[in-house]
Design a protein around this motif. Structure first.
Motif, PDB file in Angstrom:
ATOM      1  N   GLU A   1      27.194  33.520  46.346  1.00 41.48           N
ATOM      2  CA  GLU A   1      26.105  33.998  45.501  1.00 41.48           C
ATOM      3  C   GLU A   1      26.309  35.438  45.061  1.00 41.48           C
ATOM      4  OE1 GLU A   1      22.718  33.210  47.935  1.00 41.48           O
ATOM      5  OE2 GLU A   1      22.677  31.072  47.417  1.00 41.48           O
ATOM      6  N   SER A   2      27.249  36.138  45.700  1.00 41.50           N
ATOM      7  CA  SER A   2      27.538  37.526  45.354  1.00 41.50           C
ATOM      8  C   SER A   2      28.968  37.846  45.776  1.00 41.50           C
ATOM      9  CB  SER A   2      26.568  38.477  46.070  1.00 41.50           C
ATOM     10  OG  SER A   2      26.802  38.433  47.476  1.00 41.50           O
ATOM     11  N   LEU A   3      29.445  39.013  45.402  1.00 38.54           N
ATOM     12  CA  LEU A   3      30.794  39.423  45.808  1.00 38.54           C
ATOM     13  C   LEU A   3      30.924  39.476  47.323  1.00 38.54           C
ATOM     14  CD1 LEU A   3      31.830  42.264  43.317  1.00 38.54           C
ATOM     15  CD2 LEU A   3      32.911  40.031  43.618  1.00 38.54           C
ATOM     16  N   GLU A   4      29.832  39.838  47.993  1.00 37.93           N
ATOM     17  CA  GLU A   4      29.879  39.932  49.449  1.00 37.93           C
ATOM     18  C   GLU A   4      30.234  38.587  50.090  1.00 37.93           C
ATOM     19  OE1 GLU A   4      27.537  41.309  47.529  1.00 37.93           O
ATOM     20  OE2 GLU A   4      28.232  43.380  47.869  1.00 37.93           O
ATOM     21  N   ASP A   5      29.840  37.509  49.443  1.00 35.89           N
ATOM     22  CA  ASP A   5      30.127  36.179  49.990  1.00 35.89           C
ATOM     23  C   ASP A   5      31.598  35.796  49.870  1.00 35.89           C
ATOM     24  OD1 ASP A   5      27.465  35.605  50.751  1.00 35.89           O
ATOM     25  OD2 ASP A   5      26.976  35.071  48.678  1.00 35.89           O
ATOM     26  N   MET A   6      32.347  36.538  49.048  1.00 35.18           N
ATOM     27  CA  MET A   6      33.783  36.278  48.913  1.00 35.18           C
ATOM     28  C   MET A   6      34.590  36.906  50.049  1.00 35.18           C
ATOM     29  SD  MET A   6      34.557  34.465  46.154  1.00 35.18           S
ATOM     30  CE  MET A   6      36.305  34.835  46.059  1.00 35.18           C
ATOM     31  N   GLU A   7      34.029  37.907  50.708  1.00 33.95           N
ATOM     32  CA  GLU A   7      34.779  38.676  51.698  1.00 33.95           C
ATOM     33  C   GLU A   7      35.277  37.795  52.843  1.00 33.95           C
ATOM     34  OE1 GLU A   7      32.639  42.068  53.024  1.00 33.95           O
ATOM     35  OE2 GLU A   7      32.409  42.909  51.013  1.00 33.95           O
ATOM     36  N   GLY A   8      36.582  37.897  53.069  1.00 30.59           N
ATOM     37  CA  GLY A   8      37.194  37.194  54.184  1.00 30.59           C
ATOM     38  C   GLY A   8      37.602  35.765  53.922  1.00 30.59           C
ATOM     39  N   LEU A   9      37.160  35.183  52.827  1.00 37.08           N
ATOM     40  CA  LEU A   9      37.538  33.806  52.536  1.00 37.08           C
ATOM     41  C   LEU A   9      39.031  33.725  52.193  1.00 37.08           C
ATOM     42  CD1 LEU A   9      34.567  32.489  50.346  1.00 37.08           C
ATOM     43  CD2 LEU A   9      35.014  32.013  52.768  1.00 37.08           C
ATOM     44  N   ARG A  10      39.685  32.717  52.692  1.00 39.42           N
ATOM     45  CA  ARG A  10      41.095  32.476  52.376  1.00 39.42           C
ATOM     46  C   ARG A  10      41.148  31.469  51.224  1.00 39.42           C
ATOM     47  NH1 ARG A  10      42.149  30.740  58.394  1.00 39.42           N
ATOM     48  NH2 ARG A  10      40.045  30.015  57.906  1.00 39.42           N
ATOM     49  N   ILE A  11      41.536  31.951  50.058  1.00 38.57           N
ATOM     50  CA  ILE A  11      41.484  31.151  48.832  1.00 38.57           C
ATOM     51  C   ILE A  11      42.888  30.814  48.353  1.00 38.57           C
ATOM     52  CG2 ILE A  11      40.694  31.065  46.444  1.00 38.57           C
ATOM     53  CD1 ILE A  11      38.402  31.059  48.441  1.00 38.57           C
ATOM     54  N   ARG A  12      43.148  29.528  48.178  1.00 32.52           N
ATOM     55  CA  ARG A  12      44.439  29.110  47.639  1.00 32.52           C
ATOM     56  C   ARG A  12      44.546  29.485  46.172  1.00 32.52           C
ATOM     57  NH1 ARG A  12      46.204  25.625  43.137  1.00 32.52           N
ATOM     58  NH2 ARG A  12      48.428  25.307  43.532  1.00 32.52           N
ATOM     59  N   VAL A  13      45.706  29.979  45.772  1.00 32.39           N
ATOM     60  CA  VAL A  13      45.986  30.257  44.365  1.00 32.39           C
ATOM     61  C   VAL A  13      47.357  29.692  44.018  1.00 32.39           C
ATOM     62  CG1 VAL A  13      44.573  32.348  44.234  1.00 32.39           C
ATOM     63  CG2 VAL A  13      46.990  32.530  44.892  1.00 32.39           C
ATOM     64  N   ILE A  14      47.610  29.519  42.726  1.00 27.94           N
ATOM     65  CA  ILE A  14      48.951  29.169  42.290  1.00 27.94           C
ATOM     66  C   ILE A  14      49.864  30.371  42.526  1.00 27.94           C
ATOM     67  CG2 ILE A  14      48.121  27.529  40.586  1.00 27.94           C
ATOM     68  CD1 ILE A  14      48.527  29.575  38.460  1.00 27.94           C
ATOM     69  N   GLN A  15      51.152  30.134  42.459  1.00 24.48           N
ATOM     70  CA  GLN A  15      52.109  31.184  42.798  1.00 24.48           C
ATOM     71  C   GLN A  15      52.268  32.147  41.619  1.00 24.48           C
ATOM     72  OE1 GLN A  15      54.803  28.003  44.115  1.00 24.48           O
ATOM     73  NE2 GLN A  15      55.145  29.190  45.970  1.00 24.48           N
ATOM     74  N   SER A  16      51.332  33.078  41.539  1.00 28.37           N
ATOM     75  CA  SER A  16      51.285  34.071  40.468  1.00 28.37           C
ATOM     76  C   SER A  16      50.723  35.369  41.029  1.00 28.37           C
ATOM     77  CB  SER A  16      50.403  33.570  39.318  1.00 28.37           C
ATOM     78  OG  SER A  16      50.010  34.627  38.467  1.00 28.37           O
ATOM     79  N   ASP A  17      51.425  36.469  40.800  1.00 23.93           N
ATOM     80  CA  ASP A  17      50.950  37.768  41.288  1.00 23.93           C
ATOM     81  C   ASP A  17      49.591  38.111  40.696  1.00 23.93           C
ATOM     82  OD1 ASP A  17      53.279  38.018  42.704  1.00 23.93           O
ATOM     83  OD2 ASP A  17      54.256  39.356  41.266  1.00 23.93           O
ATOM     84  N   LEU A  18      49.366  37.715  39.445  1.00 27.76           N
ATOM     85  CA  LEU A  18      48.098  38.004  38.793  1.00 27.76           C
ATOM     86  C   LEU A  18      46.958  37.301  39.529  1.00 27.76           C
ATOM     87  CD1 LEU A  18      47.531  38.057  34.959  1.00 27.76           C
ATOM     88  CD2 LEU A  18      45.819  37.079  36.486  1.00 27.76           C
ATOM     89  N   PHE A  19      47.159  36.047  39.875  1.00 27.90           N
ATOM     90  CA  PHE A  19      46.117  35.297  40.580  1.00 27.90           C
ATOM     91  C   PHE A  19      45.871  35.871  41.973  1.00 27.90           C
ATOM     92  CE2 PHE A  19      45.254  31.097  38.352  1.00 27.90           C
ATOM     93  CZ  PHE A  19      45.723  31.534  37.120  1.00 27.90           C
ATOM     94  N   VAL A  20      46.937  36.282  42.635  1.00 30.30           N
ATOM     95  CA  VAL A  20      46.799  36.889  43.965  1.00 30.30           C
ATOM     96  C   VAL A  20      45.952  38.149  43.878  1.00 30.30           C
ATOM     97  CG1 VAL A  20      48.053  38.093  45.800  1.00 30.30           C
ATOM     98  CG2 VAL A  20      48.932  35.920  44.902  1.00 30.30           C
ATOM     99  N   ASP A  21      46.232  38.990  42.900  1.00 34.09           N
ATOM    100  CA  ASP A  21      45.481  40.245  42.754  1.00 34.09           C
ATOM    101  C   ASP A  21      44.042  39.991  42.334  1.00 34.09           C
ATOM    102  OD1 ASP A  21      47.697  41.655  43.498  1.00 34.09           O
ATOM    103  OD2 ASP A  21      48.308  42.209  41.470  1.00 34.09           O
ATOM    104  N   MET A  22      43.805  38.957  41.533  1.00 34.93           N
ATOM    105  CA  MET A  22      42.449  38.629  41.120  1.00 34.93           C
ATOM    106  C   MET A  22      41.590  38.278  42.338  1.00 34.93           C
ATOM    107  SD  MET A  22      41.203  35.375  38.795  1.00 34.93           S
ATOM    108  CE  MET A  22      41.801  34.243  40.068  1.00 34.93           C
ATOM    109  N   ILE A  23      42.114  37.446  43.221  1.00 38.35           N
ATOM    110  CA  ILE A  23      41.363  37.057  44.409  1.00 38.35           C
ATOM    111  C   ILE A  23      41.158  38.263  45.324  1.00 38.35           C
ATOM    112  CG2 ILE A  23      41.421  35.646  46.499  1.00 38.35           C
ATOM    113  CD1 ILE A  23      40.733  34.114  43.940  1.00 38.35           C
ATOM    114  N   GLY A  24      42.183  39.092  45.443  1.00 41.29           N
ATOM    115  CA  GLY A  24      42.059  40.288  46.267  1.00 41.29           C
ATOM    116  C   GLY A  24      40.992  41.231  45.748  1.00 41.29           C
ATOM    117  N   ALA A  25      40.888  41.353  44.418  1.00 40.10           N
ATOM    118  CA  ALA A  25      39.882  42.240  43.819  1.00 40.10           C
ATOM    119  C   ALA A  25      38.466  41.745  44.089  1.00 40.10           C
ATOM    120  CB  ALA A  25      40.118  42.349  42.314  1.00 40.10           C
ATOM    121  N   LEU A  26      38.332  40.459  44.372  1.00 44.55           N
ATOM    122  CA  LEU A  26      37.022  39.885  44.683  1.00 44.55           C
ATOM    123  C   LEU A  26      36.688  39.981  46.168  1.00 44.55           C
ATOM    124  CD1 LEU A  26      37.151  36.690  42.426  1.00 44.55           C
ATOM    125  CD2 LEU A  26      35.881  38.808  41.991  1.00 44.55           C
ATOM    126  N   GLY A  27      37.628  40.514  46.952  1.00 44.28           N
ATOM    127  CA  GLY A  27      37.378  40.716  48.369  1.00 44.28           C
ATOM    128  C   GLY A  27      37.847  39.592  49.266  1.00 44.28           C
TER     129      GLY A  27
END
Length: 324
Positions: A157-183
């Protein structure tokens, strides 16, 4: 013609690249998705058009369900002509072809109509042309809808809810950084490993669209779907340059036209599949929620700063944003 293993396909590729073309040509096409999925069906439809327009001289055999390998593994095979055609997400090309980063940027498209206006126009043609320098021929863009977050732990429901979640991404540096920016913690992983990885707790969730969420069965193990709609990334249909060069100019024109003609068909299939997939997972009990996208969009500043490094890419992003 059906090959039971990739090794058999590798051996069979020699038959295609040989100069003698008096016999029928069977183009092998790769897709990670299951039978009936809109991209699989669209390439099969393209194959029907090609067969009709060449009086049966050229056929397309679609190997669905990652039979020839996961997306990132099939790029090199396509470059060398082991795979003739490949429907693949834009993300795996990000580290190879800079221009593909622009339509892959989070929140760059306002909506699907904006994405289509961009990719159907001059910008889309320019991006397809970039594949030529990498032993590939860009043929067409397909729709892949909006990608959102789903996980097994909780509604986001907020950015705080993203913190600590392990999210699968495709093998792309851009996608990795996007998830990291969300916490959250990005975990690059082949698509075929996602279900069991959620089930066993290796990862908590994924970012993907309605049809993928449904067709993969991920809703069974990750019951919270949050409409972040952070990406509206088109998918691309490419052909191996060695396979392309082995064809006559007439046959090349037929294939290029058939690929373009398959786009409208794919979009019709996609829109119908999105609706039925959403209906299915909601009926199955998945928890679906919307969010205020503002904070998520604002968090993308560092992603744009890092990945829009060149003047050319920054200009391309500005041109995309300016398209009405």
């Amino acid at each position: 013609m059906k090959y039971q293993t990739l090794g058999a396909a590798l051996l069979a590729s020699a038959a295609f690249v040989a100069p003698a073309f008096a016999q029928d040509i069977v183009l092998r096409s790769s897709d990670t998705h299951p039978p009936g999925y809109p991209t699989v069906a669209a390439v099969e439809y393209m194959g029907e058009l090609i067969s009709e327009r060449t009086d049966g001289r050229i056929a397309v055999q679609v190997y669905h369900s990652a039979q020839l390998g996961e997306e990132s593994d099939t790029i090199e095979q396509t470059q060398f002509g082991v795979i003739d055609l490949n429907r693949i997400s834009m993300g795996p090309f990000n580290n190879l072809i800079e221009a593909t980063k622009a339509p892959s940027m989070p929140f760059i498209f306002r909506d699907v109509a904006h994405m289509r206006a961009v990719m159907d126009g001059e910008i889309g043609e320019e991006i397809l042309a970039e594949f030529d320098d990498h032993n590939l021929v860009g043929l067409a863009f397909y729709d892949a809808g909006a990608r959102s977050m789903y996980n097994r732990q909780r509604p986001i429901e907020s950015l705080e809810d993203m913190e600590g979640l392990r999210i699968r991404v495709i093998q792309s540096d851009l996608f990795v950084d996007m998830i990291g920016a969300l916490g959250a913690n990005a975990t690059p992983m082949p698509y075929g490993e996602v279900y069991s990885s959620i089930q066993t707790g290796v990862i908590d969730g994924v970012e993907n669209n309605w049809p993928s969420y449904e067709s993969s069965g991920h809703y069974e193990v990750a019951g919270y779907y949050t409409l972040t709609e952070h990406l509206i990334v088109p998918e691309v249909l490419v052909m191996s340059k060695p396979s392309w060069d082995a064809l006559s100019e007439e046959d090349q024109a037929i294939i290029r036209e058939a690929a373009q003609d398959s786009v409208a068909h794919q979009r019709e299939l996609w829109e119908a599949r999105e609706a039925t997939s959403e209906e299915h997972v909601r009926a199955a009990g998945a928890t679906v929620n919307e969010i205020d996208k503002g904070p998520f969009q604002e968090a993308m500043g560092p992603v744009y700063e890092r990945h829009a490094e060149s003047d050319e890419l920054r200009t391309l992003i500005e041109r995309i944003q300016a398209v009405e």
